[in-house]
Design a protein around this motif. Sequence first.
Motif: not given
Length: 339
Positions: A27-34, A52-67
């Motif tokens: 149920d704990i899904k990453p925060r998705l960013i368009r 930018l997408a790679d950095e956000i995922e890395k820095l957030s430990g996968g909790k934020m993902r940019l599309r």
Amino acid sequence: MTVIRRTLIVCAVGASLLASGLASAQDIKPRLIRFGYGLNEQSNQGRAAKVLADEIEKLSGGKMRLRAIGSAALGSDVQMQQALIGGAQEMMVGSTATLVGITKEMALWDTPFLLNNVQEADALLDGPVGDKVRAKLEEKGLIGLVYWENGFRNLTNSKQAVTKLEDLDGIKLRVMQNNVFLDSFKSLGANAVPLPFSELFSALETKAVDGQENPYNTILSSKFYEIQKYLTVTNHVYSPWIVLVSKKWWDGLSKDEKNVLLTAAKTSRDFERKDTRAEAAKALDELKGKGMLVNVLPAPEAARMRDKLTRVNAGIAANVGMDLWQETQTTLTKMRAKK
């Protein structure tokens, strides 16, 4: 209770807790960013969006993902800006010029012949002047994170080489949806036509407009060389892009999440500028190789253009505020005195 029965009960409870835990984890899904942008995935915008997408995922430990969604699939810059203000989209990168109708101070970056080189651009954009202009966005429902580089703008058209001011007379020239660009090119004699970038290739192809003005990188990545014969090196405006966040969405983020976005944005900025400049250094030769006829506007003609734009510059100064204008001019004067 028998030992066997107790064991079965314990196992059943354990299995139930394990299943519950797995369900909770799922149920704990990453925060998705368009994240929308106008150019294609192979462009300098597209490459920086991936960083930018790679950095956000890395820095957030996968909790934020940019599309990252390119090719204006989420709309023109103006449409995406409105989506951010309304909270229907989270992030974008686009031209500062299309923000002038929202935040008048953004017109500062449209000043013709304001900057001489990229070093001046970096210092101004990343310093107090750039910070003050970015800060004005917040009251309009937008958060400006960092400036990326679009680059120095140059003219292309399908009719004739522009070697003197008079060569612009009557040329139907696409400009951004921005009064400074409209006024500037009208003052120079062109028939300025405001169009969103997403409509530009088609307008050039169908001869609805004769020409346009953009940095080498954009001319190359957008394949304008297929439908434009003449390129005139004018460097008439240094054009930045800006990474924007919806304030409605931003206000719902934690302090840590905001730090992730800001840190990742700065990393993407540094990559994008270096990448854009390296590409621009090669793009002009590539455009020549693809058949474009390139000429450099002679210095006396550039000076004539500057003189024609005196009224436009005075209007920009009045519009952005004399304090900001004077701080900009003082900053540039000090930088140039150090050389």
